[in-house]
Design a protein around this motif. Structure first.
Motif, PDB file in Angstrom:
ATOM      1  N   PHE A  34      31.629  29.186  37.617  1.00 45.27           N
ATOM      2  CA  PHE A  34      31.243  28.422  36.429  1.00 45.27           C
ATOM      3  C   PHE A  34      30.615  27.081  36.812  1.00 45.27           C
ATOM      4  N   TYR A  35      31.200  26.403  37.802  1.00 50.53           N
ATOM      5  CA  TYR A  35      30.732  25.061  38.168  1.00 50.53           C
ATOM      6  C   TYR A  35      29.532  25.072  39.117  1.00 50.53           C
ATOM      7  N   THR A  36      29.421  26.115  39.943  1.00 55.54           N
ATOM      8  CA  THR A  36      28.352  26.119  40.964  1.00 55.54           C
ATOM      9  C   THR A  36      27.225  27.113  40.680  1.00 55.54           C
ATOM     10  N   SER A  37      27.450  28.063  39.758  1.00 57.16           N
ATOM     11  CA  SER A  37      26.516  29.171  39.468  1.00 57.16           C
ATOM     12  C   SER A  37      26.339  30.108  40.670  1.00 57.16           C
ATOM     13  N   ARG A  38      27.185  29.955  41.675  1.00 55.34           N
ATOM     14  CA  ARG A  38      27.125  30.799  42.876  1.00 55.34           C
ATOM     15  C   ARG A  38      28.031  32.008  42.679  1.00 55.34           C
ATOM     16  N   LEU A  39      27.426  33.183  42.612  1.00 56.64           N
ATOM     17  CA  LEU A  39      28.158  34.422  42.346  1.00 56.64           C
ATOM     18  C   LEU A  39      28.428  35.167  43.650  1.00 56.64           C
ATOM     19  N   THR A  40      29.691  35.482  43.917  1.00 59.41           N
ATOM     20  CA  THR A  40      30.056  36.294  45.081  1.00 59.41           C
ATOM     21  C   THR A  40      31.073  37.351  44.646  1.00 59.41           C
ATOM     22  N   ASP A  41      31.450  38.218  45.578  1.00 54.84           N
ATOM     23  CA  ASP A  41      32.444  39.240  45.242  1.00 54.84           C
ATOM     24  C   ASP A  41      33.796  38.614  44.902  1.00 54.84           C
ATOM     25  N   LYS A  42      34.032  37.372  45.363  1.00 57.23           N
ATOM     26  CA  LYS A  42      35.298  36.696  45.082  1.00 57.23           C
ATOM     27  C   LYS A  42      35.410  36.292  43.599  1.00 57.23           C
ATOM     28  N   SER A  43      34.269  36.299  42.890  1.00 51.51           N
ATOM     29  CA  SER A  43      34.313  36.040  41.438  1.00 51.51           C
ATOM     30  C   SER A  43      35.001  37.198  40.723  1.00 51.51           C
ATOM     31  N   ASP A  44      34.719  38.421  41.165  1.00 52.66           N
ATOM     32  CA  ASP A  44      35.412  39.598  40.615  1.00 52.66           C
ATOM     33  C   ASP A  44      36.893  39.578  40.992  1.00 52.66           C
ATOM     34  N   VAL A  45      37.196  39.082  42.205  1.00 51.86           N
ATOM     35  CA  VAL A  45      38.588  39.002  42.653  1.00 51.86           C
ATOM     36  C   VAL A  45      39.382  38.097  41.718  1.00 51.86           C
ATOM     37  N   TYR A  46      38.782  36.953  41.347  1.00 54.04           N
ATOM     38  CA  TYR A  46      39.453  36.020  40.427  1.00 54.04           C
ATOM     39  C   TYR A  46      39.742  36.710  39.090  1.00 54.04           C
ATOM     40  N   SER A  47      38.735  37.367  38.530  1.00 58.53           N
ATOM     41  CA  SER A  47      38.903  38.027  37.228  1.00 58.53           C
ATOM     42  C   SER A  47      39.960  39.126  37.301  1.00 58.53           C
ATOM     43  N   PHE A  48      39.989  39.838  38.433  1.00 55.02           N
ATOM     44  CA  PHE A  48      41.009  40.863  38.619  1.00 55.02           C
ATOM     45  C   PHE A  48      42.396  40.223  38.661  1.00 55.02           C
ATOM     46  N   GLY A  49      42.503  39.063  39.312  1.00 56.87           N
ATOM     47  CA  GLY A  49      43.776  38.340  39.357  1.00 56.87           C
ATOM     48  C   GLY A  49      44.277  37.996  37.964  1.00 56.87           C
ATOM     49  N   VAL A  50      43.335  37.640  37.080  1.00 54.33           N
ATOM     50  CA  VAL A  50      43.698  37.326  35.692  1.00 54.33           C
ATOM     51  C   VAL A  50      44.248  38.578  35.004  1.00 54.33           C
ATOM     52  N   ILE A  51      43.637  39.736  35.288  1.00 56.79           N
ATOM     53  CA  ILE A  51      44.146  40.994  34.713  1.00 56.79           C
ATOM     54  C   ILE A  51      45.570  41.264  35.203  1.00 56.79           C
ATOM     55  N   LEU A  52      45.849  40.988  36.483  1.00 59.13           N
ATOM     56  CA  LEU A  52      47.209  41.155  36.995  1.00 59.13           C
ATOM     57  C   LEU A  52      48.188  40.262  36.221  1.00 59.13           C
ATOM     58  N   VAL A  53      47.778  39.015  35.968  1.00 60.62           N
ATOM     59  CA  VAL A  53      48.624  38.099  35.186  1.00 60.62           C
ATOM     60  C   VAL A  53      48.844  38.659  33.780  1.00 60.62           C
ATOM     61  N   GLU A  54      47.790  39.205  33.203  1.00 59.88           N
ATOM     62  CA  GLU A  54      47.865  39.783  31.859  1.00 59.88           C
ATOM     63  C   GLU A  54      48.814  40.986  31.839  1.00 59.88           C
ATOM     64  N   LEU A  55      48.762  41.815  32.889  1.00 59.57           N
ATOM     65  CA  LEU A  55      49.656  42.966  32.992  1.00 59.57           C
ATOM     66  C   LEU A  55      51.116  42.539  33.143  1.00 59.57           C
ATOM     67  N   LEU A  56      51.326  41.419  33.837  1.00 56.12           N
ATOM     68  CA  LEU A  56      52.683  40.922  34.065  1.00 56.12           C
ATOM     69  C   LEU A  56      53.274  40.229  32.837  1.00 56.12           C
ATOM     70  N   THR A  57      52.416  39.605  32.028  1.00 54.97           N
ATOM     71  CA  THR A  57      52.917  38.742  30.943  1.00 54.97           C
ATOM     72  C   THR A  57      52.671  39.265  29.531  1.00 54.97           C
ATOM     73  N   ARG A  58      51.659  40.137  29.384  1.00 51.85           N
ATOM     74  CA  ARG A  58      51.202  40.583  28.054  1.00 51.85           C
ATOM     75  C   ARG A  58      50.726  39.408  27.202  1.00 51.85           C
ATOM     76  N   LYS A  59      50.198  38.377  27.860  1.00 60.77           N
ATOM     77  CA  LYS A  59      49.594  37.234  27.166  1.00 60.77           C
ATOM     78  C   LYS A  59      48.075  37.383  27.236  1.00 60.77           C
ATOM     79  N   LYS A  60      47.378  36.858  26.226  1.00 59.04           N
ATOM     80  CA  LYS A  60      45.918  36.976  26.173  1.00 59.04           C
ATOM     81  C   LYS A  60      45.277  35.784  26.891  1.00 59.04           C
ATOM     82  N   PRO A  61      44.533  36.038  27.973  1.00 61.56           N
ATOM     83  CA  PRO A  61      43.977  34.954  28.793  1.00 61.56           C
ATOM     84  C   PRO A  61      43.041  34.002  28.054  1.00 61.56           C
ATOM     85  N   PHE A  62      42.338  34.498  27.047  1.00 62.37           N
ATOM     86  CA  PHE A  62      41.343  33.664  26.368  1.00 62.37           C
ATOM     87  C   PHE A  62      41.930  32.794  25.254  1.00 62.37           C
TER      88      PHE A  62
END
Length: 368
Positions: free
Chosen positions: A260-288
């Motif tokens: 978001f801050y650098t506009s630099r897209l790498t595969d680690k951007s998908d890793v971050y989003s996947f991490g959020v899904i793991l948090v969502e699976l653990l908590t059943r809270k809506k990230p947005f």
């Protein structure tokens, strides 16, 4: 009597004179109608050719030219999709949103499909879209929604995917009932998503970054197998590069802050989003939409509680059946949502860890 007979014959002759006139008039009307139909058909044909050219149909044909069988299958005529959706009947709409509308349809070969009518209108985006279609046409993975093809004969391109009937991961997680997916199901689904991302990042000829990983575009089929979908924002990374600079795109709550801050897209951007899904699976809270009492978002609050050893405050009570695995997945999630992209694990390592958590359970079940 003779006089009246003459009058009758004269009257009859007068009537027969109108016949040729009526036939001629009918022929003229028919000719005009046929000309109008021909003109309309020609206009539709010209319009289709215009859209095909505008939507870079020649480029797609060129990109797929090395695999003629794929090219022939991938480019679907508008008439086929019109019949498949009963002329895009509103009753066939599955869902709509900011990015477009999805219709359910049945192709002539009886395949049930989801037809996505995009809101793309900028030529540059259409060029990128065509490149993506060419790439996605070569993807074949059980955890990635299959792309049947596209139609370029409309103002905006139409995408045709396999139809997945069981809704999204988001739908199944965020139900009103106190119980949702079992811990076993959540862990399996997380592993399947990880597997699909490993495939996209490293197992295709040109690595693909999805760029919009979230629970609402993880579809579940009849057997509850997870399939990644919605490649509208995806980008491919040339094999000689580690990333690229691009216009920021994604979903708030799942979006990588560094990207978001650098506009630099790498595969680690998908890793971050996947991490959020793991948090969502653990908590059943809506990230947005989640906000803690202190005003923290879901990711920040989760990381703080994990560091304090107080995860029980936010963990979904149902996942406690996972025992020590829950703590391990929580630690993995925290490493994925690290603010420093270079310190996040690769998806291959993430997949390896998740598989490792499932193996002991599988052995236990076999022994018991």
């Amino acid at each position: 009597m003779q006089h009246h007979g003459d009058d009758f014959r004269g009257h009859r002759r007068g009537r027969t004179k109108k016949g040729p006139r009526s036939s001629a008039l009918l022929l003229i009307v028919l000719d005009i109608f046929l000309l109008l139909c021909k003109f309309k058909q020609r206009k539709i044909k010209v319009q289709k050719q215009k859209y095909f050219k505008q939507n870079r149909g020649q480029l797609l044909q060129q990109l797929l030219s090395q695999k003629a069988d794929i090219a022939e299958r991938m480019i679907i005529p508008l008439d086929e999709l019109t019949k498949a959706t009963n002329n895009f009947d509103k009753a066939r709409e599955l869902r709509g949103g900011g990015h477009g509308t999805v219709y359910k349809g049945i192709l002539s070969d009886l395949h049930v499909v989801a037809i996505k009518k995009s809101n793309i209108t900028v030529q540059k985006e259409i060029d990128e879209f065509i490149n993506e279609v060419a790439i996605l046409s070569q993807i074949n993975h059980k955890n990635v929604v299959k792309l049947f093809g596209c139609c370029l004969e409309t103002e905006v391109p139409l995408l045709v995917y396999e139809f997945i009937s069981n809704g999204t991961l988001y739908d199944h997680l965020h139900v009103e009932e106190p119980r949702s997916l079992t811990w076993d199901s959540r862990l399996r689904i997380a592993t399947e998503i990880a597997t699909s991302l490993v495939y996209l990042h490293s197992s295709v000829s040109i690595p693909i970054i999805h760029r919009d990983i979230k629970s609402s575009n993880k579809l579940l089929d009849d057997t509850m197998t997870s399939k990644i979908s919605d490649f509208g924002a995806s980008r491919y990374i040339p094999v000689d590069k580690t990333g690229l600079t691009t216009r920021v795109q994604g979903t708030i709550g799942y979006l990588d802050p560094m990207y978001f801050y650098t506009s630099r897209l790498t595969d680690k951007s998908d890793v971050y989003s996947f991490g959020v899904i793991l948090v969502e699976l653990l908590t059943r809270k809506k990230p947005f939409s989640y906000l803690s009492a202190e005003g923290d978002g879901l990711v920040s609050h989760f990381v703080n509680l994990l560091s304090e050893g107080n995860l029980v405050q936010i963990i979904d009570p149902q996942v406690m059946e996972g025992g020590t695995e829950v703590q391990e997945v929580a630690t993995l999630a925290a490493s994925c949502i690290n603010l420093r992209g270079e310190e996040r694990p690769t998806m291959r390592l993430v997949e390896h860890i998740l598989h490792g958590l499932q193996v002991p359970r599988g052995i236990t079940k076999m022994v018991s």
